[in-house]
Scaffold this active site. Structure first.
Site, PDB file in Angstrom:
ATOM      1  CG  ASP A  94      -2.080   0.919   1.094  1.00  0.00           C
ATOM      2  OD1 ASP A  94      -1.594   2.148   0.368  1.00  0.00           O
ATOM      3  OD2 ASP A  94      -3.049   1.029   1.771  1.00  0.00           O
TER       4      ASP A  94
HETATM    5  C1  BGC Z   1      -4.842   3.435   0.261  1.00  0.00           C
HETATM    6  C2  BGC Z   1      -5.232   2.203  -1.161  1.00  0.00           C
HETATM    7  C3  BGC Z   1      -4.753   3.366  -1.900  1.00  0.00           C
HETATM    8  C4  BGC Z   1      -3.704   3.939  -2.282  1.00  0.00           C
HETATM    9  C5  BGC Z   1      -3.549   4.352  -3.748  1.00  0.00           C
HETATM   10  C6  BGC Z   1      -3.998   4.136  -0.028  1.00  0.00           C
HETATM   11  O1  BGC Z   1      -3.711   4.461   1.064  1.00  0.00           O
HETATM   12  O2  BGC Z   1      -5.303   2.418   1.247  1.00  0.00           O
HETATM   13  O3  BGC Z   1      -6.281   1.856  -0.881  1.00  0.00           O
HETATM   14  O4  BGC Z   1      -4.739   2.015  -3.595  1.00  0.00           O
HETATM   15  O5  BGC Z   1      -3.803   4.817  -0.900  1.00  0.00           O
HETATM   16  O6  BGC Z   1      -4.507   5.861  -3.522  1.00  0.00           O
END
Ligand code: BGC
Length: 727
Positions: A292
């Site tokens: 993530d």
């Molecule tokens: C989120 C993800 C997301 C990623 C990219 C993170 O803060 O938890 O779900 O895909 O950001 O935007």
């Protein structure tokens, strides 16, 4: 006599098909001779080995050599890359640069990833895309085929906009209704999450690689960066990773996103149990794992732990080359990661810079996608209360309608975090209701209750905001209460003083408690965050141009205290075995609305449960049938739900679990027999001593009906070594 015997034989054979899954064709992985496939059984799957008829849950066949040409291509490219070039494939750009891509390698002719969020459409920094209802709304449709179509549409828009991978679906279990990201997932039931996730991935991957997220136990938002989920193996496997396992095995997903939090003391991005043991070894996942965004914490531990790509930037993985030359990370680990990355690129036909993108920009917000967004919004809205049939609104009897509240004239699309999508327009409840009302009905609006005076019907639109619930980095986070804000509760109660009939429309990502205002509402509709066409869908349902068919995908408690502890303000949280309806079954506390609940403008009766086998094998399939009759006077859709109970279990198990369902549309007066397939391996529990899935060879209970608390049809079947047809 002869004919009789022939007929019995035929019936017995037919029943056998219903009891035991036919063997898989080793070449194609397809089931042979199976014409009774469940609605959610899409296409070829790497499925459990149903060929032996013994307890085979957990022993999954290794992927075939069908990818040989891809492997050869991968090997050729890999052998030409230097260590530095390999490491470059394993992360985003350097710090401060573009945050959603990995670099191209022009020398090798390899293209980088161009990721996009997310579950309700394509998130862009600039520009617009179709904004679908949030995932929980689509879950409430109980329609995996619809979810597959939505996935396909989003995938097409990703390609049409010049990107090549989608960071969706989210399939984290709704462990507590206070979770800030409840709107992004399909509810509380792990098996149902698997079914919907499989459908979504199949749809997305018809276009681009999908990235299922967030692995694992990402169920708390406020402390998502620090929380340590303490979870025993049975709870983890059955409730928090079951859906991920199903998606690997049945949808061949390309990418996994490792979550921010820790599971049993290890951050998910460097968690060898999750990434190496479960995902890559046991489940035979052959795609890649991405962190993530900013979730990685280390260089060596992450590489050894199984993290293939660090995002958004090359920060910890900047040290990878040194870690290899220093002997802390074997080069084979790097090779394995790059092989995984390249394999997915080749598989989706986007590996080479010489292969031009074939995405079609015309699909973005195309009439077909907008119509699909409206269909999805209609399919997911849930009618929770409808006293004296105040709905549907009769255009002949109702002359003036007031649509009131701040959110009557502002469309609520959901969180403003990573799942946000900007459409070129969004239909507000007021606009939609007015458009559908027609010329003979006056529709007025006000933010307060003033316009309710003199109206025949008042519709109060009440909603949560991104401050109430959402991703932690955008002012959101977990919910502190399941109540509406006090001013909105007051507005509803005031409306009831002024107006004879009050309909409340709720826009939120999850349960709302309503002790303080429920009596003031004649009808209540859960609209979730319904997307760009939400207002129109609302109008169509309120006036009865379409019937409500949505069903809740989470248990709604009377009050917060009825739920197990959330634990969102501490850095260590014990994940208990029971949550959602499993918890309510255990405590015997009545919920406000049970899991699976939803009303319709017509009435249905379910009867005549037929269980065609006395004994079914642990690797088999039981296709039960029930009669469903539309006893009302409108066309409608019922969702028949089958739950399995374990009264003879020797271990800790929930009272019952959802294991099958069927959605059936019926004209008034029509009765139909519907089949609900139950896959026996899905009844397994995770044996923490043997470390494997076990289907208990005992008598099981079956409960069939229309929600988790309304299961009038009951029966039993035995799981045993030899399937036997009922006499
Ligand atoms: C989120 C993800 C997301 C990623 C990219 C993170 O803060 O938890 O779900 O895909 O950001 O935007």
């Amino acid at each position: 006599m002869g004919t009789h015997r022939g007929l019995s034989l035929l019936l017995a054979l037919a029943a056998l098909v219903a009891c035991d899954r036919p063997p898989l064709d080793p070449g194609t992985g397809l089931q042979g001779g199976d014409d009774a496939s469940p609605q959610w059984d899409y296409g070829p799957a790497r499925d459990w080995d149903g060929t032996t008829g013994t307890a085979t849950c957990g022993d999954y066949p290794i992927k075939s050599a069908q990818a040989l040409t891809t492997d050869e291509r991968v090997a050729t490219i890999l052998s030409g890359l230097s260590l530095g070039e390999k490491v470059e494939q394993m992360a985003g750009f350097t710090q401060g640069a573009e945050m959603f891509a990995t670099p191209d390698n022009p020398k090798a002719g390899i293209r980088g990833f161009k990721f996009r969020d997310g579950p309700r459409g394509v998130r862009l920094e600039k520009g617009t895309a179709t904004c679908f209802p949030v995932a929980v709304a689509r879950g409430a449709s109980w329609d995996p085929e619809l979810e597959r179509r939505v996935g396909e549409a989003i995938g097409k828009e990703v390609r049409g906009l010049g990107h090549n991978s989608l960071l969706a679906p989210t399939v984290n279990t709704l462990r507590h209704p206070g979770w800030g990201r409840a709107q992004e997932t399909y509810g509380e039931d792990p098996w149902f999450l698997g079914i919907m996730g499989i459908a979504s991935v199949k749809g997305i991957q018809s276009q681009v690689p999908a990235c299922v997220k967030h692995f694992a136990c990402n169920n708390i938002e406020d402390t998502r960066m620090t929380n340590n989920a303490v979870v025993d193996e049975q709870t983890l496997r059955e409730n928090y990773t079951r859906q991920f396992e199903m998606i690997v095995k049945e949808a061949d997903v390309a990418c996994f996103m490792a979550a921010y939090n820790k599971v049993n003391n290890f951050y998910c991005c460097e968690n060898p149990t999750l990434l190496r043991k479960l995902l890559k070894k046991e489940w035979q996942f052959d795609g890649f794992v991405v962190s993530d965004w900013f979730a990685a914490h280390t260089t060596v531990e992450s590489a050894l732990g199984g993290l293939d790509v660090e995002m958004p930037w090359r920060f910890f993985y900047d040290g990878l080359q040194l870690a290899v030359s220093g002997g802390q990370v074997p080069e084979e680990v790097i090779d394995e990661a790059v092989e995984r990355i390249l394999r997915i690129k080749f598989k989706f036909g986007q590996a080479l810079l010489s292969e031009p993108y074939d995405g079609n920009p015309e699909v973005v917000e195309s009439p077909a996608h907008i119509a699909l967004a409206r269909e999805a919004a209609r399919s997911g809205m849930v009618l929770l209360k409808n006293e004296e049939s105040v709905l549907p609104i009769d255009r002949k009897a109702v002359k003036k309608i007031a649509v009131i509240g701040k959110w009557a004239v502002e469309a609520r699309l959901g969180d403003a975090g990573s799942s946000s999508v900007t459409p070129s327009y969004a239909i507000t409840p007021y606009m939609g209701i007015k458009a559908v009302a027609g010329k003979d009905v006056e529709v007025v609006t006000s933010t307060d209750a003033s316009s309710a005076a003199g109206a025949d019907l008042t519709i109060v639109v009440a909603a949560l905001t991104q401050q109430d619930e959402g991703e932690a980095w955008n002012g959101g986070g977990d919910r502190d209460t399941l109540d509406l804000s006090a001013d909105q509760e007051k507005l509803i109660n005031n409306a009831a003083q002024i107006s004879e009939k009050v309909v409340v429309i709720l826009e939120a990502g999850g349960p709302i408690t309503m002790e303080k205002w429920k009596k003031s509402a004649d009808a209540i509709v859960m609209a979730w965050y319904p997307g760009m066409e939400g207002g129109k869908a609302m109008g169509e349902l309120l006036f009865g141009d379409f019937n409500f068919s949505g069903r809740l995908v989470q248990t709604w408690p009377v009050k917060w205290e009825d739920e197990p502890e959330f634990g969102n303000h501490q850095d260590q949280t014990e994940f208990l075995y029971l949550h959602g309806y499993r918890h309510f079954d255990d405590t015997k506390v009545a919920p406000l609305f049970p899991f699976g609940f939803g009303l319709s403008y017509t009435a249905f009766e379910v009867s005549n449960l037929v269980i065609p086998c006395e004994v079914v094998t642990p690797g088999g399939r039981l296709v039960v049938s029930v009669d469903v009759e539309n006893t009302g006077d409108r066309k409608g859709i019922e969702v028949v739900q089958a739950y399995v109970g374990y009264p003879n279990t020797k271990v800790r198990r929930p009272v019952k679990e959802l294991k099958g369902f069927a959605r059936v549309e019926l004209a008034p007066g029509v009765k139909k027999t519907v089949e609900i397939p139950i896959r026996i391996p899905d009844l397994a529990y995770f044996d923490k001593d043997k470390h494997k899935w076990v289907v208990e060879q005992v008598e099981h209970a079956l409960y069939v009906g229309t929600n988790a608390a309304m299961l009038p049809l009951q029966g039993t079947f035995v799981v045993g070594p030899e399937g036997k047809v009922a006499p």
